[in-house]
Design a protein around this motif. Structure first.
Motif, short mmCIF file in Angstrom:
data_model
loop_
_atom_site.label_atom_id
_atom_site.label_comp_id
_atom_site.label_asym_id
_atom_site.label_seq_id
_atom_site.Cartn_x
_atom_site.Cartn_y
_atom_site.Cartn_z
N ALA A 20 0.98 -1.10 0.03
CA ALA A 20 0.10 0.01 0.04
C ALA A 20 0.81 1.24 -0.04
O ALA A 20 0.57 2.41 -0.88
CB ALA A 20 -0.93 -0.05 1.03
N GLY A 21 1.97 1.11 0.95
CA GLY A 21 2.75 2.41 0.87
C GLY A 21 3.53 2.83 -0.37
O GLY A 21 3.58 3.78 -0.79
N ALA A 22 3.94 1.75 -0.99
CA ALA A 22 4.71 1.88 -2.56
C ALA A 22 3.89 2.39 -3.40
O ALA A 22 4.17 3.22 -4.20
CB ALA A 22 5.32 0.67 -2.79
N LEU A 23 2.31 1.81 -3.58
CA LEU A 23 1.40 2.28 -4.63
C LEU A 23 1.02 3.56 -4.26
O LEU A 23 0.67 4.33 -5.16
CB LEU A 23 0.10 1.24 -4.73
N ARG A 24 0.84 3.75 -2.92
CA ARG A 24 0.39 5.44 -2.51
C ARG A 24 1.46 6.33 -2.93
O ARG A 24 1.04 7.36 -3.30
CB ARG A 24 0.09 5.45 -0.94
N ASP A 25 2.75 6.05 -2.78
CA ASP A 25 3.77 6.87 -3.23
C ASP A 25 3.70 7.28 -4.52
O ASP A 25 3.80 8.36 -5.30
CB ASP A 25 5.21 6.59 -2.82
N ARG A 26 3.55 6.16 -5.31
CA ARG A 26 3.39 6.29 -6.65
C ARG A 26 2.06 7.19 -7.25
O ARG A 26 2.26 8.09 -8.19
CB ARG A 26 3.40 4.98 -7.64
N ILE A 27 0.99 7.02 -6.56
CA ILE A 27 -0.08 7.96 -7.10
C ILE A 27 0.28 9.11 -6.48
O ILE A 27 -0.03 10.18 -7.34
CB ILE A 27 -1.38 7.37 -6.13
N LEU A 28 0.73 9.72 -5.27
CA LEU A 28 0.80 10.83 -4.71
C LEU A 28 1.87 11.73 -5.34
O LEU A 28 1.84 12.80 -5.56
CB LEU A 28 1.05 10.88 -3.36
N SER A 29 2.82 11.00 -5.87
CA SER A 29 4.01 11.61 -6.66
C SER A 29 3.67 11.89 -8.22
O SER A 29 4.32 12.54 -8.97
CB SER A 29 5.38 10.74 -6.72
#
Length: 295
Positions: A20-29
């Motif tokens: 979840a953290g990795a995908l969240r970072d990709r979305i927010l970035s």
């Protein structure tokens, strides 16, 4: 050590949270844009070296945060359209609770607060603390810095409503008691997460500055800022068995204005506001602030 093996401190690292953290970072970035489809669960499981159950749970977390939307049975989800941060602001009780819950999905949670007391912050934080206690959220560290008005300063507010009673010390005495009570409760609730070995590292620093706040500020994970105004209102309060009519600053129902970095913000304008707010907070913290004695 595998993603689901016991960690050195006896807790378990969560493959769900890692995905979840990795995908969240990709979305927010902005690496993943609104409308982009994610890889299949099988592909994500291969990428992160975990099982599809952990991937499915991670996707559910991101759907709960409003970052993903389903695209039909069996199809991979897509990145959700994010509402602009300059949409209609919500009341503090709703906005702060939701944003804190989202912030607690990060591996390392950082929160800076400037307010009159921590009363509203305590209430808004409760759902996130409960989620950590129930192992629904599992940050590796929590760092909270709070700036409050000095309990020894002659603050402009609160004070008695009648001008002839403006030197009455009781309104400030009441504020001092509330400050210590709520700040102590905040520290206890967060430090208990480390004592119970739910979060490996928790740090809560509470300091005071000789200023009467007219606004409140929350900085979350260095990526978003929430800003609201206090209103000065007359009302009746009770202190040590006696009623008083005072002018006080009230913020419980205040609207919070949100600025965010990433695709749901307004680009450079929001990023600049967040950075200037951080510099402003740090300037108070490192210059005229003093530790709050709770004893």
């Amino acid at each position: 050590m595998t993603p689901d093996s016991p960690a050195p401190n006896g807790t378990r690292s969560s493959a769900r949270d890692r995905v979840a953290g990795a995908l969240r970072d990709r979305i927010l970035s902005g690496d993943l844009r609104p409308g982009d489809k994610l890889p299949t669960q099988h592909e994500l499981a291969d990428e992160f070296g975990t099982n599809r159950t952990a991937v499915r749970q991670a996707l559910d977390v991101l759907r709960h945060e409003g970052l993903l939307t389903g695209t039909g049975r069996g199809a991979p989800p897509a990145v959700a359209e994010r509402p602009p941060s300059h949409g209609r602001p919500r009341s503090e009780g709703v906005e702060l609770s939701d944003r804190l819950y989202a912030a607690f999905h990060a591996e390392h949670v950082t929160i800076d607060v400037f307010s009159l007391t921590t009363e509203t912050f305590n209430m808004a934080l409760a759902p996130s603390v409960i989620a950590v206690s129930n192992h629904e959220l599992s940050p590796r560290s929590i760092t909270v810095r709070v700036l409050l008005p000095s309990i020894d300063a002659n603050l402009a507010l609160p004070r008695m409503e009648a001008d002839e009673e403006r030197d009455d010390p009781r309104p400030l005495e009441r504020l001092r008691e509330l400050t210590r009570t709520f700040a102590g409760a905040l520290r206890s609730s967060l430090e208990a997460l480390q004592i119970r070995e739910l979060v490996p590292e928790v740090r809560v620093d509470i300091r005071t500055v000789p200023l009467t706040p007219t606004h409140k500020v929350y900085l979350l994970n260095g990526s978003e800022a929430l800003y609201g105004y206090y209103k000065v209102v007359p009302h009746t309060v009770f202190h040590r068995g006696e009623s008083m009519r005072i002018h006080d600053v009230m913020g419980l129902g205040a609207l919070l204005f949100r600025q965010a970095a990433g695709p749901d913000g307004r680009g450079g304008q929001d990023a600049a506001f967040i950075e200037e707010t951080r510099l402003w907070f740090d300037s108070l913290w490192t210059s005229i602030s003093r530790p709050l004695e709770l004893g």
